[in-house]
Design an enzyme around this catalytic site. Structure first.
Site, PDB file in Angstrom:
ATOM      1  N   SER A  33       0.834  -1.203   0.000  1.00 13.33           N
ATOM      2  CA  SER A  33       0.000   0.000   0.000  1.00 13.33           C
ATOM      3  C   SER A  33       0.869   1.253   0.000  1.00 13.33           C
ATOM      4  CB  SER A  33      -0.874   0.024   1.255  1.00 13.33           C
ATOM      5  OG  SER A  33      -1.900  -0.923   1.148  1.00 13.33           O
ATOM      6  N   HIS A  43      -3.165   1.115  -4.548  1.00 14.13           N
ATOM      7  CA  HIS A  43      -2.758  -0.030  -5.379  1.00 14.13           C
ATOM      8  C   HIS A  43      -3.237   0.266  -6.800  1.00 14.13           C
ATOM      9  CE1 HIS A  43      -1.517  -2.853  -2.127  1.00 14.13           C
ATOM     10  NE2 HIS A  43      -2.287  -2.053  -1.425  1.00 14.13           N
ATOM     11  N   HIS A  50      -5.789  -8.759  -2.008  1.00 15.05           N
ATOM     12  CA  HIS A  50      -5.882  -9.165  -0.603  1.00 15.05           C
ATOM     13  C   HIS A  50      -7.111 -10.060  -0.421  1.00 15.05           C
ATOM     14  CE1 HIS A  50      -4.018  -5.130  -0.803  1.00 15.05           C
ATOM     15  NE2 HIS A  50      -3.236  -5.539   0.180  1.00 15.05           N
ATOM     16  N   TYR A  71      -9.241  -9.870   1.900  1.00 13.01           N
ATOM     17  CA  TYR A  71     -10.414  -9.102   2.351  1.00 13.01           C
ATOM     18  C   TYR A  71     -11.159  -8.435   1.193  1.00 13.01           C
ATOM     19  CZ  TYR A  71      -7.422  -4.934   2.013  1.00 13.01           C
ATOM     20  OH  TYR A  71      -6.587  -3.953   1.552  1.00 13.01           O
ATOM     21  N   GLU A  72     -10.511  -8.366  -0.007  1.00 16.33           N
ATOM     22  CA  GLU A  72     -11.224  -7.818  -1.167  1.00 16.33           C
ATOM     23  C   GLU A  72     -12.235  -8.829  -1.706  1.00 16.33           C
ATOM     24  OE1 GLU A  72      -8.520  -5.454  -3.992  1.00 16.33           O
ATOM     25  OE2 GLU A  72      -7.094  -6.560  -2.750  1.00 16.33           O
ATOM     26  N   ALA A  82       2.999  -2.481   3.732  1.00 14.31           N
ATOM     27  CA  ALA A  82       2.838  -1.514   4.814  1.00 14.31           C
ATOM     28  C   ALA A  82       2.336  -2.309   6.015  1.00 14.31           C
ATOM     29  CB  ALA A  82       1.812  -0.462   4.421  1.00 14.31           C
ATOM     30  N   MET A 135      -1.908  -7.281   6.269  1.00 15.61           N
ATOM     31  CA  MET A 135      -3.019  -8.049   5.677  1.00 15.61           C
ATOM     32  C   MET A 135      -2.638  -8.670   4.331  1.00 15.61           C
ATOM     33  SD  MET A 135      -6.035  -5.273   6.415  1.00 15.61           S
ATOM     34  CE  MET A 135      -5.993  -4.282   7.940  1.00 15.61           C
ATOM     35  N   SER A 136      -1.353  -8.936   4.135  1.00 17.34           N
ATOM     36  CA  SER A 136      -0.927  -9.461   2.817  1.00 17.34           C
ATOM     37  C   SER A 136       0.298 -10.347   3.007  1.00 17.34           C
ATOM     38  CB  SER A 136      -0.586  -8.288   1.895  1.00 17.34           C
ATOM     39  OG  SER A 136       0.567  -7.606   2.369  1.00 17.34           O
ATOM     40  N   ASN A 165       2.489   2.575  11.020  1.00 19.38           N
ATOM     41  CA  ASN A 165       1.695   2.992  12.189  1.00 19.38           C
ATOM     42  C   ASN A 165       2.016   2.061  13.349  1.00 19.38           C
ATOM     43  OD1 ASN A 165       0.069   1.090  10.311  1.00 19.38           O
ATOM     44  ND2 ASN A 165      -0.845   0.777  12.322  1.00 19.38           N
ATOM     45  N   HIS A 196      -6.299   4.063   6.942  1.00 18.59           N
ATOM     46  CA  HIS A 196      -5.609   3.795   5.672  1.00 18.59           C
ATOM     47  C   HIS A 196      -4.925   5.050   5.123  1.00 18.59           C
ATOM     48  CE1 HIS A 196      -4.494   1.333   2.308  1.00 18.59           C
ATOM     49  NE2 HIS A 196      -5.186   2.053   1.447  1.00 18.59           N
TER      50      HIS A 196
END
Ligand SMILES: O=P(O)(O)O[C@@H]1C[C@H](O)[C@@H](CO)O1
Length: 297
Positions: free
Chosen positions: A31, A62, A84, A86-87, A114, A214-215, A238, A266
């Protein structure tokens, strides 16, 4: 067909017919890290929408573009955008680009992402060079390797103890610009898309993770299945939530780090990634000759 060997082979043949030179090294941009492609010379660019069977990028930061050119002296492909779970994509769709690049002749894969810091020593702008990962979706049965095994990709039971190449890791740690405060550590991949709760962060820390995202873990599993050499780079964007319970037990009235930390978002992730990308670009250029000389494991 979705994510099958045939689909990846068609995508690879489509690209091969258009490329001046097939890539040997590939880089997946996390990201906000799409600017890493700016290090390529003589670039050729392809929208994912035009490549047969490629999924579409749906996440901000992306771009959904494959750029192929030269990184230093060697041919390299940069994926500006990944997929991902979650998509709503299946694990096989998530790793479809990695498998396609392997069929094109790529031997070395750099996975960037990230990530949120779990370890106290990590802060936004720092780089975690991935030593190992915890694949939570994979451990729960959502691995891209689940289902009938296609031996043309790799074996039924691949090892993952050597998931991230130690020589490339050492090199990345040695060559990273000081601004990145690079250190080795463990990345934990979660399903997302919600960021973690306090209790989840406490759990992930106790599991031994230094950073959360998440990846990456599905892509690393598919890459090793195909025999690719993998380098994993997590740019910390973060701080993941601190420990709310400890804060309360200590009688903290809101003065401690847990109370001060803003919840992740995000926009913040993208801004921090874009800031860190300029240092990461320097690292990639320094690594380029050694990435290019890799052989399939
Ligand atoms: O593709 P990566 O892992 O870099 O993206 C991270 C994880 C989520 O997709 C998003 C959360 O802000 O950034």
């Amino acid at each position: 067909m979705e994510g099958s060997y045939e689909a990846c082979a068609e995508a690879a043949a489509w690209l091969r017919a258009r490329l001046q030179e097939p890539p040997r090294v590939a880089l997946v941009c996390g990201s906000g890290l799409g600017a890493l492609a700016q290090e390529l010379t003589d670039p050729q660019s392809f929208d994912y929408a035009d490549i047969p069977h490629f999924p579409r990028s749906t996440v901000q930061g992306h771009a959904g573009r494959l750029v192929v050119g030269r990184l230093g002296a060697g041919p390299c492909a940069v994926l500006q955008g990944r997929f991902h779970l979650y998509e709503g994509y299946s694990p096989a769709q998530v790793v479809m680009p990695v498998r396609t690049l392997a069929l094109l002749g790529v031997h070395t894969l750099v996975l960037t992402n990230a990530a949120g810091a779990l370890s106290p020593g990590l802060a936004p702008g720092h780089l975690l060079v991935i030593r190992d990962h915890i694949d939570l979706p994979g451990l729960a049965g959502r691995s891209p390797l689940v289902g009938p095994n296609d031996e043309r990709f790799g074996p039924r039971f691949p090892a993952m103890t050597d998931g991230y190449d130690p020589a490339l890791r050492r090199l990345a740690l040695a060559l990273a610009p000081p601004e990145l405060h690079a250190r080795p550590g463990v990345y934990v991949g979660v399903g997302g898309p919600s960021y973690e709760t306090w209790a989840e962060c406490r759990l992930l820390r106790r599991l031994g993770a230094d950073a959360v995202g998440m990846s990456t873990v599905s892509e690393a599993a598919a890459a090793r299945h195909c025999g690719l050499r993998v380098l994993g780079l997590s740019l910390i964007t973060n701080a993941a939530p601190g420990d709310a319970d400890e804060e309360e037990e200590e009688g903290g009235g809101g003065a401690g780090p847990a109370a001060e930390a803003a919840p992740p978002g995000h926009e913040e992730v993208l801004a921090a990634a874009q800031e860190g990308a300029r240092h990461l670009r320097r690292l990639l250029l320094a690594l380029a000759p050694r990435l290019a000389e890799g052989a399939r494991a």
